[in-house]
Scaffold this active site. Structure first.
Site, PDB file in Angstrom:
ATOM      1  CG  ASP A 110      -0.186  -0.006   2.537  1.00 33.50           C
ATOM      2  OD1 ASP A 110       1.061  -0.103   2.514  1.00 33.50           O
ATOM      3  OD2 ASP A 110      -0.835   0.095   3.585  1.00 33.50           O
ATOM      4  N   GLY A 111       2.169   1.119  -0.028  1.00 35.78           N
ATOM      5  CA  GLY A 111       3.045   2.286  -0.099  1.00 35.78           C
ATOM      6  C   GLY A 111       3.694   2.658   1.227  1.00 35.78           C
ATOM      7  CD  GLU A 112       1.058   1.730   6.229  1.00 34.91           C
ATOM      8  OE1 GLU A 112       1.591   0.787   6.852  1.00 34.91           O
ATOM      9  OE2 GLU A 112      -0.052   2.197   6.540  1.00 34.91           O
TER      10      GLU A 112
ATOM     11  N   GLY B  63      13.736  32.698  -7.294  1.00 38.63           N
ATOM     12  CA  GLY B  63      13.243  34.072  -7.410  1.00 38.63           C
ATOM     13  C   GLY B  63      14.117  35.039  -6.621  1.00 38.63           C
ATOM     14  CB  THR B  64      15.479  34.862  -3.176  1.00 42.26           C
ATOM     15  OG1 THR B  64      14.222  34.598  -2.562  1.00 42.26           O
ATOM     16  CG2 THR B  64      16.345  35.706  -2.259  1.00 42.26           C
TER      17      THR B  64
ATOM     18  CB  THR C 114      10.975  29.780  -6.807  1.00 44.02           C
ATOM     19  OG1 THR C 114      11.368  30.979  -6.110  1.00 44.02           O
ATOM     20  CG2 THR C 114       9.854  29.098  -6.047  1.00 44.02           C
TER      21      THR C 114
ATOM     22  CE  LYS D  58      13.597  37.279   0.527  1.00 44.92           C
ATOM     23  NZ  LYS D  58      14.037  35.889   0.355  1.00 44.92           N
TER      24      LYS D  58
ATOM     25  NE  ARG E  58      10.154  34.496   1.413  1.00 44.64           N
ATOM     26  CZ  ARG E  58      10.480  33.986   0.238  1.00 44.64           C
ATOM     27  NH1 ARG E  58       9.562  33.739  -0.660  1.00 44.64           N
ATOM     28  NH2 ARG E  58      11.729  33.707  -0.052  1.00 44.64           N
TER      29      ARG E  58
ATOM     30  CG  ASP F  23      16.912  36.721   3.159  1.00 43.08           C
ATOM     31  OD1 ASP F  23      17.848  36.546   3.958  1.00 43.08           O
ATOM     32  OD2 ASP F  23      16.260  35.786   2.663  1.00 43.08           O
TER      33      ASP F  23
HETATM   34  C1  R5P Z   1      14.808  32.801   2.664  1.00 41.90           C
HETATM   35  O1  R5P Z   1      14.663  33.157   3.813  1.00 41.90           O
HETATM   36  C2  R5P Z   1      15.910  31.887   2.243  1.00 41.90           C
HETATM   37  O2  R5P Z   1      17.132  32.246   2.803  1.00 41.90           O
HETATM   38  C3  R5P Z   1      16.029  31.848   0.736  1.00 41.90           C
HETATM   39  O3  R5P Z   1      16.401  33.145   0.280  1.00 41.90           O
HETATM   40  C4  R5P Z   1      14.734  31.453   0.084  1.00 41.90           C
HETATM   41  O4  R5P Z   1      14.232  30.300   0.679  1.00 41.90           O
HETATM   42  C5  R5P Z   1      14.940  31.223  -1.387  1.00 41.90           C
HETATM   43  O5  R5P Z   1      13.711  30.900  -1.959  1.00 41.90           O
HETATM   44  P1  R5P Z   1      13.436  31.140  -3.491  1.00 41.90           P
HETATM   45  O6  R5P Z   1      14.576  30.554  -4.247  1.00 41.90           O
HETATM   46  O7  R5P Z   1      12.115  30.441  -3.731  1.00 41.90           O
HETATM   47  O8  R5P Z   1      13.303  32.620  -3.712  1.00 41.90           O
END
Ligand code: R5P
Length: 311
Positions: A38-40, A225-226, A223, A192, A194, A169
């Protein structure tokens, strides 16, 4: 500690476990980790570990089964009468929710700490926890290793011109400052905001980056993005070469495509999480964490200083 070391590998990052085993010249224990129909998760430790000093290597990036597998392995070792169990967690998942910063949100980093402790772990060996205070979420001993020794030599060889280490950040300032000090570089900070858990916006750059080479230093790339937004903002302020350094290559969504298209020259990460998508992004360079983790395991076993690894 007189009893012998037993290394146990979960299935999340067997490559890293093998490298640690090579560094320590110590075989990984014979353990079966498979599934019920069952995947366990089903676990069976095939060797006697009674009285042993056991180190279970398992980063807890998604899927959540990786966390569950770690807990089940700890439970198996506890019931097999290991004398001490250390959860070696090179990437500690669910760490980013580490405080109640809004109404009706969890503190998942604390919940995971409770689970690891309740399972029967006596110690935790972590690498670059997202926030240092997560150590205090445990009532057992935690060693949190820093990334500086893994990255320093590689970055020094790049021979940057008048470099600046940039923390993308405010949360990363302490870590960034420590790396800048070792590199003999200045520190700048990205202010930055969020917007949602997976989206952020750069507000300001604090520090002088004009005409300088940049090392963006972060703990996680998810992602991307940061890091890509920080790079754009730094370029606008006159930065020259930009490379990104991050401990944990989470690389979610279209992070790799984003990094490939970005102005970032190189993305330097560790093998805390396995990376096999080099075809999607040619800029990723993976540095090996196993000597640091292997040395820390030996030192914990021999009751030697861990802080000496960072002087
Ligand atoms: C944030 O507090 C972390 O230090 C990273 O900057 C963050 O988790 C990076 O996330 P993403 O790549 O999605 O922007």
């Amino acid at each position: 500690m007189a009893n012998r070391i037993t290394l146990i590998s979960g299935t999340a990052n067997p490559g890293l476990s093998e490298l640690i085993s090579n560094y320590m010249d110590k075989d990984v224990c014979d353990v079966v980790v498979d599934r019920f129909s069952d995947g366990e998760i089903h676990v069976n430790i095939k060797q006697n570990i009674r009285g042993q000093d056991v180190f279970i290597i398992q980063p807890t990036f998604p899927p959540a089964e990786n966390i569950l597998e770690l807990l089940i392995l700890i439970d198996a070792c506890y019931r097999a009468s290991a004398s001490r169990i250390t959860a070696v967690v090179p990437y500690y998942g669910y760490a980013r929710q580490d405080r109640k910063d809004g109404p009706r949100v969890p503190i998942s980093a604390k919940l995971i700490a409770n689970l690891i402790e309740t399972s029967g772990a006596h110690r935790v060996l972590a690498f670059e926890l997202h926030a240092a205070q997560i150590q205090g979420f445990f009532d057992i001993q935690v060693d949190n290793l820093f990334a500086t020794p893994v990255f320093l030599e590689y970055i020094v060889k790049k021979k940057f011109d008048n470099p600046v280490v940039v923390s993308p950040d405010v949360g990363g300032i302490k870590m960034g400052r420590a790396f800048a000090k070792k590199l003999g570089a200045d520190l700048a900070i990205v202010d930055k905001r969020r917007m949602t858990p997976d989206a952020s916006e750069v507000m300001n750059i604090i520090g002088d980056v004009d005409g300088r080479d940049i090392v963006i230093f972060d703990d996680i790339i998810s992602t991307a993005g940061t890091i890509t937004q920080a790079a754009e903002a730094l370029k606008k302020e006159g930065a020259k070469r930009i490379i990104a350094v991050a401990s944990h290559p989470v690389f979610s969504g279209n992070a790799l495509e984003r990094l490939e298209k970005s102005i970032i020259e190189e993305v330097v990460v560790t093998n805390s999480i396995p990376f096999s998508d080099g075809d999607k992004c040619s800029k990723v360079k993976v540095l090996d964490l196993s000597p640091l983790l292997g040395e820390a395991i030996i030192r914990i076993h021999e009751e030697k200083s861990i802080s000496m690894l960072f002087v």
